[in-house]
Structures are given as C-alpha cells and as structure tokens.
Motif scaffolding. Structure first.
Motif, mmCIF file in Angstrom:
data_model
loop_
_atom_site.group_PDB
_atom_site.id
_atom_site.type_symbol
_atom_site.label_atom_id
_atom_site.label_comp_id
_atom_site.label_asym_id
_atom_site.label_seq_id
_atom_site.Cartn_x
_atom_site.Cartn_y
_atom_site.Cartn_z
ATOM 1 N N VAL A 865 0.870 -1.168 0.000
ATOM 2 C CA VAL A 865 0.000 0.000 0.000
ATOM 3 C C VAL A 865 0.910 1.221 0.000
ATOM 4 O O VAL A 865 1.559 1.532 1.005
ATOM 5 N N ASN A 866 0.974 1.895 -1.112
ATOM 6 C CA ASN A 866 1.891 3.015 -1.281
ATOM 7 C C ASN A 866 1.153 4.219 -1.832
ATOM 8 O O ASN A 866 0.387 4.094 -2.794
ATOM 9 N N PRO A 867 1.389 5.388 -1.261
ATOM 10 C CA PRO A 867 0.880 6.600 -1.921
ATOM 11 C C PRO A 867 1.671 6.837 -3.198
ATOM 12 O O PRO A 867 2.833 6.426 -3.302
ATOM 13 N N PRO A 868 1.103 7.484 -4.170
ATOM 14 C CA PRO A 868 1.844 7.714 -5.424
ATOM 15 C C PRO A 868 3.029 8.634 -5.197
ATOM 16 O O PRO A 868 2.978 9.563 -4.380
ATOM 17 N N LEU A 869 4.123 8.369 -5.875
ATOM 18 C CA LEU A 869 5.288 9.237 -5.799
ATOM 19 C C LEU A 869 4.945 10.611 -6.372
ATOM 20 O O LEU A 869 4.285 10.714 -7.409
ATOM 21 N N ALA A 937 10.908 3.647 -8.546
ATOM 22 C CA ALA A 937 9.701 2.862 -8.812
ATOM 23 C C ALA A 937 9.156 2.350 -7.489
ATOM 24 O O ALA A 937 9.856 1.688 -6.718
ATOM 25 N N CYS A 938 7.893 2.681 -7.265
ATOM 26 C CA CYS A 938 7.203 2.221 -6.063
ATOM 27 C C CYS A 938 5.811 1.790 -6.469
ATOM 28 O O CYS A 938 4.972 2.627 -6.812
ATOM 29 N N GLY A 939 5.559 0.489 -6.489
ATOM 30 C CA GLY A 939 4.282 -0.005 -6.984
ATOM 31 C C GLY A 939 4.159 0.299 -8.462
ATOM 32 O O GLY A 939 5.034 -0.012 -9.268
ATOM 33 N N SER A 940 3.064 0.941 -8.853
ATOM 34 C CA SER A 940 2.850 1.316 -10.251
ATOM 35 C C SER A 940 3.309 2.737 -10.540
ATOM 36 O O SER A 940 3.145 3.218 -11.652
ATOM 37 N N SER A 941 3.885 3.428 -9.561
ATOM 38 C CA SER A 941 4.318 4.805 -9.732
ATOM 39 C C SER A 941 5.812 4.832 -10.024
ATOM 40 O O SER A 941 6.614 4.246 -9.295
ATOM 41 N N VAL A 942 6.200 5.545 -11.083
ATOM 42 C CA VAL A 942 7.597 5.638 -11.502
ATOM 43 C C VAL A 942 7.896 7.089 -11.848
ATOM 44 O O VAL A 942 7.160 7.721 -12.609
ATOM 45 N N LEU A 943 8.979 7.636 -11.275
ATOM 46 C CA LEU A 943 9.442 8.982 -11.581
ATOM 47 C C LEU A 943 10.898 8.920 -12.038
ATOM 48 O O LEU A 943 11.615 7.967 -11.740
ATOM 49 N N GLN A 944 11.328 9.973 -12.713
ATOM 50 C CA GLN A 944 12.694 10.022 -13.228
ATOM 51 C C GLN A 944 13.268 11.420 -13.035
ATOM 52 O O GLN A 944 12.560 12.417 -13.144
ATOM 53 N N ALA A 945 14.553 11.475 -12.725
ATOM 54 C CA ALA A 945 15.297 12.726 -12.666
ATOM 55 C C ALA A 945 16.652 12.515 -13.318
ATOM 56 O O ALA A 945 17.200 11.405 -13.304
ATOM 57 N N SER A 946 17.208 13.607 -13.890
ATOM 58 C CA SER A 946 18.448 13.469 -14.640
ATOM 59 C C SER A 946 19.238 14.762 -14.556
ATOM 60 O O SER A 946 18.649 15.850 -14.547
ATOM 61 N N LYS A 947 20.555 14.654 -14.492
ATOM 62 C CA LYS A 947 21.435 15.805 -14.512
ATOM 63 C C LYS A 947 22.701 15.473 -15.285
ATOM 64 O O LYS A 947 23.108 14.312 -15.363
#
Length: 1154
Positions: A865-869, A937-947
């Motif tokens: 049970v995870n809140p969305p990122l 990636a946490c559950g179905s939520s995926v975020l990305q950052a780049s530098k």
C-alpha cells in the motif's frame, strides 16, 4: 478466433484477422491477376457477426454479403479502352448474325440485346449434343475512373443485381464519386439509380439484411459538410427513404434473424442499436473494439436481444460485456466473465464464445458453450500454447489449431468434446503462414457438403504434404495421385514416394476465396490447384478435380483457374487466373470429365470477378472486368439455361457411395449414398434438389473413437491410447463433489456427431465411483486486476480460487494483514470476493487458509500500500577527484523506505544499477560531461530525474556562509537551494567580471544554511571578453566578498550579505600555498523597500524531469543523507580532478541587473 471457410483465415483469441473494410479496402497485391475470385466471396456464407456487412469473408452454410473489387493498373499487355462515353450504360451485342434458339430455350433475349452461341466440345469430349449458351455485355458508362466495386445478387428467386462503383482516393481515405446500378433481369441490362433525385449523393457502401435480402441500408456522406445519411430500401433498391444519423457510421451489423434490428459501430468506437432499421438509435456502449461485436445466437441458450462486445474499461484493461437491448427502449449491461480479457480476442461462433486472458505472464483460453459459465479450455498440460486459432465449430464440436512452445511455422490440431472444454490431439505440424492483413493462416480446409471431411497440409522436415480425413481427424491419409494426366499420358507417380498435393491457401492474396473449391450444394465435388510429387511445390498450380470426395482425382488444367459451381455442381465454370486479358471461359457438364470452351466476349478483358446467384442453384453467371485500366466496368452475363430445357426426373440420376481411401463406407457412423445427374441427361436439378440419397447407421468400430483428454495414440498400434505421464485417469475430476459419483476414463471417446451404434466400445466405463472427500489443493488468492500494489483508500477486491479439492465442507479463514478477518461464505463455490480498504501505507500479509477433514492448504499474498510518488530530485556532489568516491542521492517525496527501487544510469551505460537505498557511490575515471539518470519505482508509480555533470582536471572550492536569519526562511527544498545558488553565482559574475558559467554555487541540504562556491578554470582557446585567469578569479572573488558587495533582498525588510566561510587553508591548483580571506555574513538591516521571494515552490524546472509538483511545506523535508557537521566545513585548496554540476541559466530579475 474465426471460422474456417474455403479457405479462410482462422482467428483465435489473439490478434484477430481483420476483414477488408467495405468503404476502404486495401489494394490487392497482384494486378490484375489477383482480382477475379473476389466476387466468389458473395456466394460464401454470411457470419452471424457480420450480418450483411459488405466486403467481409463469410462463413459456411450461409449466404454472403456483397463483394468489393479493387481495380489495379493492368500489365503492359492490357487491351484498348472502349471508345465513347456518356452517363448512361450501354449494352453490347455480338455484331455477327445470331443463330436461332435451340430446342427448349426459354427467356431468350430480344433481338439486339444479346446473342445465341453454341460452344464446341473441347479436346477429348465424348459424343453428345452441343451446349447452347446466351451471353450479353453491358458497359457501365461514365465510371471509367471508379477503382472499386461492390456487388450484391439478392438470390432467392430474385433477378435483381446491384453494383456500386466508386472512386476511392487512397490519400484522403474518402470516396469522391460513386454510381449505383441495378439490374432486374439477371444482369442483362443495368440502370443507374438516383438515390436522391436532384442531388449528387456519394454512396460509401451498403449493407444487406440477411433475414430479408430485399432490405438494404445505403451509407452516404457529404464531401463538403462531412455529414452522413442512411438510405433505407425495403424493395431491393426500387425506392429509398432518407434517414439522418447523429453519429459517423463505420459499419453496420444486422441481426441474423430479426430483419429490423441493426447495430451501428461509429468511427469514435461507440456502439448503437436500432430496432426499426435506423430510425431511432440506443447507445449501448462506448470504447468498443471494432470487429468484436456480435449478436447472440438465438436458440442456443441466449435471448434474441443480446449483444456481446469487447470494450475498454475506464479503469484500464479490456472487458467482455453483454448488453440486453430490450427492443431498443433500454439496455442492461452484464458480463459472463468478471476479469479482464486480452484485446481483440473475443469471438462468438455458432454455439460457442471464446476469448483469452493473460495474467502473470500466463495466457489462458476460455470457452462458453450455449451461454453457460465460462470454462478453461483444457489442452494437454505441457502444450504451453503461444497461439490458438479456431478452425471449425460445426456439429457441436470445436477444432482448434494450437502453436505450441516449440513451434514456429506449424500448428497442431486438437479436437474437443461437445462443450469445447477438453481437447485431444488429432494432427501435428500443420503448416501456417502469416499475412500482413489477415494475421495467421493455417493450412486446414473443411470440405463442405460431406460432414467430417477435412484437408490439411502437414509440414515435416521441411516438406509439405496434403492429407485428408473422413472422420474429423481420427485418421489421415495422403491424396492418391491420378494414373494419367489431362492428355492421357501416364503420370509415373506411385505412392508412397509420390502423391497429389493441393494449395489450401493463396498466400499472396488473402482476398480471394482460395485455391480449393468445395460447396454445400455439391457434395463430393472438390476442385483445387496443386501438383504431383513428393511434396507441395509453391509455383506449381495444376488443376485437379474429384467427384467422389477425394477417393479418385483427375487433372483438368495445367494452370490455375477460378471456378464456379452451378445447379448443385451440374455445371462447372472455370476462368483462367491470368495477368493478361482473356475472353474464353471453360465449362463442364459432367463433373469435369470433359470440358468445352466459350468466347464470352468479342474483346479480351481483364477479369475482375465471377458471380452467380447465392446458393449456386441457377444457371446464370456474370463476369466482371475491364478492357483497360481507364475503361469502364464491363459486365458479361452468360446464361446456361437454354441447354437444360426441363427439370430432372428420377431416371436422370445415378447413385454413388461415399468411402474413404481404404474403401470403408462406414464413415462417421453411417453408410451414406448420394445421387448425381447422369452425363447424358440435359436437365435442371433445381432449387429443391437434394444430393443425399440414403444414410444407414453402422456398428461402431475403432476408427469411430478418439483418444480422450490426457491420452495419446500409440505409434505402434493406432487403435491404442495410453495415458500421458502428467495425467492420472483414476483421479476424480476437479468438479467432483462429495455425494456424487464419477467414472474414470479408459482413454477413448466417440467422435462428436458420430452416429454409430453397438459394435465395439473401447470407451465403456467401469462402475461409477463415489466422489471422495479430497483436501483443498491449489489455493490461490489474488487481487482483481492482478496488481499487488495499491494506494491508500483504494477499494481492493480479493478473489480466492481453489483448483482441486472439496469446497462444500471446506472452511476458509481470511486474514487481511491489518487485523481485519472477515468470514466469507461460499468463498470458492460461488467465487465471492472480499472487498477491503487499506488506509495506511505499508506492506500487509494477506493469508487464506482452507481446511477440511482430508487436509488443508494456505495461500499468501503480500500487498503493498503506497501513496503515489510526487517528486524526485537528483543531488550530486559537484566536485570530486578522479577515482575519488562520490555519492549520488535521489531525494524522493514522499519517502517510502524499503518499498522503492532505484534504477541508476551513469553515462552511456544501458545496464542500470539497482538499489533499495536512495544513495549510491561511484567513481569517475575520465574527464568530460556525464549524464546521470535515476528512476524511482514504487508499486505502479515511476518517476525520473536526470542531470549532466562535468569532470574537470582542476578547480577551486571556497566555502560560503549565510546569516542565521536565513535559516528561518529556508524550506529545505532542492528548488529553493538551486534558486539561491544561481542568484549568488550571477551576482559574483556581475561584480567580478568572471564568466557566469565558471562560477557554481551549491547550497548544502539541511540547517544551518551553508554553501560551496566552485571556481572553474576557463576553457582552452582565445581569451574571452572580461575573462580572467584562475588566480585572478580567486582574488576578484575574495575582494568582492570582503568588500561586502554581494548581497540580495530575501524578502521585504530583509537583505542578505554573502561572505567567505571560516578561516580554511586551501592549496592552489599549481601546488603553492595561500590563504583565503574569511568574512562573516552580516545582516545589514531591514529595508523599507520590497524584496523578491526567491524560492518558488510550485514551479517546474526545465532542466530536470519531475512528474509531480514539489510540496513546499517545511515539515515535508527532503534532506540528503550527505549531511555535514555541526560546524561549517572548511575547504582545502588542492590540485585534483573534479565533477561539477552543470546547471542551466535561470531568469534574472530586472532589479538585480539595475
């Protein structure tokens, strides 16, 4: 999944083969060779799912829809265009004197409208009377630019033929011109119709009602406004009624039995229903999958108003939905299957409904018989199918082709029990091919007219051989070769080294009806293209014929021909499949023993198609063609009726018995006899003719039984079946309930529809056994939707399934992991679901325990049970030496410790590093720009950052300090720190003249607020304007900070002064020592002027990827684990390599410039 017509693409629960669109068919691959048999599709049966839909491939046993032709440019040998023009059609007659009618001729054309011709028998013909034929030509004047045609012959004692020609513009995908022609005299003359007098109407297509072919719906569109209209005709296009439609129609689907009910599929994917032929419409559903909409088969456990469809679920996935229309006044939605199904997999065929569903990387195929509950299709345990195609559903039995895990271009054939649930192998390694538009084509052909007979091409060790079965796949044999060729010379083809092989598909043109021709109205008559030899040869297309259902064959032509059967096979018409124009047809009146030729026109034409009345019970055909690519369509009517002046009587027939290649006449439990017209009788069989003569039930024999599910046939004794290693024939079935009885299988079952009685019975079962109390086995708990990651507050539906064991006396205990323990009733018997909602994030252990007297089982599922990122930011230590360790930190909001997986890409590497920690250590060994990317990636939520970072040889670092008052306004967010750092760098660059790109200020996370200033060496090359050397840069920065010249307004009344940090010793890049002057950050005071707030919490950064907004609440701190000591760290000036963060320039405010 799709039926198997002659030969037609099977479709399975998988990518379905699409039929050509009636309004926009794709061009044919060959020109003009590939066109002629398109019109034969009209004579094929009409599938219930596409009732009356123009241009679709029909099914066996039903009359088909109108057929669409596409005219391609001819070869260089094309004939000349017809002279003249005009808007009206023109009939052409033979300019030569026409001989008088022969004896018994009726319905002869009037003078000047046609011609009488007597065709001479071909070479080798027996002595018999000459055949009298009539023919007439008609040119559709004014349609020279039209490149498509749709043709409909009403049939059923009607003489009406409709042809719609149109100019389809491929680039715009629109019909720009059209003409509708009507003939009421079997095609002798045609009249151009004005569907809307006084207006130019462009007709896109038309649709025929299968229950009443006099009712036709024409679909028209306006080129200027784009609006659509329906024109209804209830009298075979004699009169029309205009009807407006409030949506854009893509296709219409008539009810198979109720002539006033029709479905409309729109271009937006909506499905409407009408019960008054389109006058009023009822919306059934939106987001419906095209070509996967079906009227339910009446009389097979379903009502007449049910519509099955495949729809897109708004929550995601594809669902199987049934709509109860209720006379189009209201609709009720329901589903026989609650879970998601695969896209484009739903198929309704006869008494069966099929689809497939994939979950956890495993695909399962389901079937419903007569609208009962869906059951899993039971193939052998280790078949592991990659694909499944439905070949036939005749006589309450399913024949499927399965591509197993080890196969690439072949399929195995399996035959089912009556419910379509349990399958047994009947033939291995059937050749398949994949078509661009039609999907997979499997080389299996059901021979129409004689039940139980199939042809198949088997591919073994690279060789393809044609096999035939007379008992629905129980036994297969190669085709016997003829002893003589068409010229009477020996073939020298002797089994077992040489056999006859036939092409069961036309691989390069899926639009024609195929190279093997069989019809329900002509039992035993098979005509196809192939060759003699040890295997099938692709480029050989000699024509062979059999009139005793494959027992004996004769060669009739050296090249492939397109064929029509007239009057129940009493007349066979053949036209050469040619890429050059022609004017000769061949025909036989004695089942192919002799052939005659006939010039059906004076000028050679490219033949686009052949057409006869649906049912093939008449003696009139129409040949469609064109003289050149730019000429008008020409229609030639050929009438064989004058040759057959009277109806046949009993003495005009002879009988023949159906036998297999071994001479056994007991096939499918019967001895069957058929009758055919004698070669010396010139009479008409007529519409009421029946070929079947007698049928006598036989005693059962071994060949009437297949191996049962779980058994295979012995290679040494084909009459023996043995159990597979994974199957226990003595075990009770899965649905065996205590208190009931079951019988174990001995390995045999009678072929469905086999009518034998008595005789041997290897399937006889021992005495019934009581169902034992069995322990629960195969207990599984899952979440509907298959995802084990949910959000707080979401409704979660748990489903429990038990593969084996008793369910009536079994008790179930459910623990949802958060203290909730519901006590569900009938958990597995009725498949009741448990609904629950988790409010707090975490990992919950869900367990289900099943127990009875015989044993117990348990299933466990861990639910995340995870809140969305919301946001992800990448922080990198800006400077580090070569081969010196550096930390990469991902700052995540909200924090999900132990539940988030981080993927790191460094540089050009395609293989990511994986970690559960939000920080990893790495080293840089080369100078240059390096891109660092992280995904969380946490559950179905995926975020990305780049530098992007830069690795340098030399650089200098100086610490900076800020007043303690600044800590009060520090929200500790990455964006705020970046804004402050860029302001400091810009102010220093403006004051010192150092290029801004050589100064990087990085604010450290946490409190107190401190920073590091990185002074980069200038790039090599000519000096830039206002640029200074490295040493001069240090002095300039020192002087500016010491003079308290670097300050900025933080907010109204507060101004911040920037200075060097505490006294620290630093080495210069050259190695000489020196000291940096340390200054204190002072608060100068409060100013009455207004300031600018530097941090902007809701602004998206253009230089990095963040999929959620950063929160600006101070309690939601995002602190890097790279903390610093309580005191302010000093920096040592040293000669080393480093990594410097590259930050894009930000907008500066006008007040700072001033």
């Amino acid at each position: 999944m799709a039926p198997r017509g002659p030969p037609r693409t099977p479709r399975g629960p998988g990518p379905a083969a699409g039929a050509p669109r009636p309004e926009a068919p794709p061009p044919l691959p060959r020109s003009p060779r590939s066109r002629p048999l398109l019109l034969l599709l009209l004579l094929l049966p009409l599938p219930p799912a596409a009732c009356g839909a123009a241009g679709r491939s029909p099914e066996p046993g039903r009359r088909g829809p109108p057929v669409q032709l596409t005219r391609s440019p001819p070869s260089p040998l094309a004939g000349r265009a017809l002279p003249g023009g005009g808007e009206d059609g023109q009939e052409r007659g033979d300019p030569r004197p026409a001989p008088g009618p022969g004896p018994g001729e009726d319905r002869a054309p009037a003078a000047g409208q046609g011609r009488w011709v007597r065709a001479a028998p071909g070479t080798g013909a027996t002595s018999r009377a000459q055949v009298s034929l009539t023919s007439s030509s008609f040119v559709l004047k004014g349609d020279a630019t039209h490149n498509q045609a749709m043709v409909h012959w009403t049939g059923e004692n009607s003489s009406v033929i409709l042809i719609l020609t149109k100019y389809y513009h491929a680039d715009s995908e629109k019909v720009l011109e059209s003409s509708l022609w009507r003939s009421s005299d079997f095609g002798t003359t045609y009249t151009k119709l004005a569907i809307q007098p006084g207006f130019t109407t462009v007709i896109d297509s038309f649709f025929i009602c299968p229950a009443n072919k006099r009712k036709i719906l024409f679909l028209s569109s306006s080129l200027s406004s784009g609006e659509q209209n329906l024109f209804l005709s209830t009298d075979e296009a004699t009169t029309f009624q205009k009807q407006l439609v409030p949506f854009t129609v893509d296709k219409l689907i008539f009810h198979p039995k109720d002539e006033d009910k029709v479905l409309a599929y729109t271009t937006e994917g909506q499905l409407y229903a009408s019960c008054d032929l389109g006058r009023k419409w009822l919306l059934l559903h939106e987001q419906v999958t095209k070509d996967h909409v079906f009227w339910a088969e009446s009389g097979v456990g379903a009502g007449p108003d049910l519509v099955h469809m495949e729809v897109h679920d708004p929550a995601g996935g594809i669902r199987f939905v049934t709509a109860h229309v209720r006379n189009c006044s209201s609709r009720t939605l329901s589903s026989l299957f609650a879970g998601p199904i695969d896209h484009r997999s739903l198929l309704l065929q006869d008494e069966y409904i099929f689809f497939k569903a994939t979950s956890s990387n495993q695909t399962r195929y389901y079937v419903s018989y007569r609208h009962n509950e869906f059951a899993l299709m039971r193939l052998p345990k280790y078949a592991l199918p990659k694909d499944l195609q439905v070949i036939s559903t005749d006589e309450s039995q399913v024949l499927v082709a399965v591509q197993e895990w080890y196969q690439t271009d072949t399929y195995n054939l399996y035959q089912s029990d009556q419910r379509g649930v349990f399958y047994s192998l009947v033939l291995e390694d059937v050749r398949s091919s994949r078509q661009a538009e039609e999907g997979v084509i499997v080389d299996v052909l059901e021979v129409h007219g004689v039940k139980g007979v199939f042809l198949a091409n088997q591919k073994v060790n690279g060789k393809v051989m044609t096999l035939i079965t007379y008992n629905k796949g129980r036994d297969w044999d190669p085709l016997r070769p003829p002893s003589e060729d068409m010229n009477g010379k020996p073939t020298s083809c002797q089994p077992p080294d040489c056999h006859l092989h036939l092409h069961l598909l036309w691989a390069d043109n899926p639009y024609v009806s195929g190279t093997v021709h069989t019809k329900e109205t002509a039992p035993g008559l098979i005509m196809g293209a192939g060759n003699l030899g040890s295997q099938l040869v692709e480029y050989k297309e000699e024509m062979y014929i059999t009139s005793d259902c494959g027992r004996t064959w004769r060669q009739v032509f050296e090249e492939e021909h397109h064929v029509l059967y007239l009057d129940h096979g009493g007349v066979i018409v053949a036209v050469k499949d040619s890429s050059i124009p022609l004017k000769i047809l061949k025909f036989s009146t004695d089942e192919g023993l002799t052939w005659s030729t006939y010039n059906f026109t004076d000028t050679s034409v490219f033949v686009d198609g052949l057409l006869s009345e649906p049912g093939e019970e008449t003696l009139v055909i129409t040949i469609f063609g064109h003289i050149s690519y730019r000429s008008e369509w020409e229609l030639v009517k050929v009438d064989f009726r004058p040759s057959f002046p009277r109806p046949c009587r009993a003495e005009d027939y002879s009988a023949w018995d159906l036998t297999n290649l071994q001479g056994d006449g007991c096939l499918m439990g019967q001895r069957r006899s058929f009758r055919k017209r004698k070669a010396t009788s010139w009479c008409v069989n007529g519409r009421n003719f029946t070929s079947a003569l007698t049928a006598q039930v036989c005693p059962c024999q071994d060949s009437d039984f297949l191996c049962d599910y779980g058994f295979e046939r012995s290679l040494s004794d084909t009459n023996k079946c043995f159990a597979n290693f994974w199957f226990n024939p003595l075990a009770p079935p899965d649905d065996c309930v205590q208190g009931q009885t079951y019988t174990s299988s001995l390995g045999y079952r009678k072929v469905v529809a086999n009518l034998c009685q008595g005789g041997v019975d290897p399937s006889r079962n021992p005495a019934p056994l009581p169902c034992p109390l069995t322990p629960p086995r195969g207990l599984r708990v899952s979440i509907i939707g298959e995802s084990v990651a949910v959000r707080p507050g979401d409704d979660v539906l748990f489903e429990v399934r038990q593969e084996q064991g008793d369910v009536l006396t079994t008790k179930y205990q459910v623990d949802l992991g958060d203290g909730s323990t519901p006590v569900p009733m009938n958990l597995t018997l009725r498949r009741e679901r448990v609904r629950h909602r988790y409010e707090s994030p975490g990992v919950y252990r869900v367990s289900v325990r099943a127990e009875n007297v015989a044993g117990r089982d348990e299933a466990v599922l861990f639910v995340q049970v995870n809140p969305p990122l919301q946001a992800l930011y990448l922080e990198v230590v800006p400077v580090v030496g070569i081969n010196e360790e550096v930390n990469l930190t991902a700052v995540l909001l909200p924090l999900n410790p132990n539940l988030t997986v981080f993927y790191w890409w460094i540089g050009l590497s395609l293989q990511p590093l994986l970690s559960l920690n939000n920080s990893v250590a790495t080293r840089f060994v080369d100078t240059g720009d390096v891109r660092v990317t992280v995904q969380a990636a946490c559950g179905s939520s995926v975020l990305q950052a780049s530098k992007v970072v830069r690795v340098l040889d030399q650089f200098q670092v100086a610490p900076l300090q800020f007043s303690q008052n600044l800590d009060t306004y520090n929200p500790n967010t990455p964006e705020w720190r970046e804004d402050v750092g860029q302001v400091v760098s810009w102010l220093l660059a403006k004051e010192t003249g150092i290029p801004a790109e050589l100064l990087v200020t990085v604010i450290e996370p946490g409190l107190p607020t401190v920073a590091n200033l990185y002074v980069l060496p200038p790039p090599p090359g000519p000096s830039r304007t206002r640029s200074v050397s490295g040493d001069q840069s240090l002095v300039a920065v020192q002087q500016a900070l010491s003079a308290q010249k670097i300050s900025f307004p933080l907010r109204a009344g507060v101004r911040v002064l920037v200075a060097l940090g505490p006294d620290t010793r630093s080495r210069r890049p050259g190695g000489s020592g020196g000291y940096w002057v340390v200054a204190l950050l002072l608060v100068i005071g409060l100013f009455p002027v207004g300031g600018l707030m530097l941090y902007k919490f809701k602004r998206k950064r253009p230089d990095r990827t963040v999929y959620a907004q950063m929160h600006n609440a101070k309690e939601q701190e995002m602190t890097s684990p790279l903390g610093h000591s309580q005191g302010v760290p000093g920096s040592v000036q040293r000669n080393h390599s480093g990594v410097v963060l590259s930050i894009n320039s930000r907008e500066m405010h006008s007040y700072l410039v001033s």
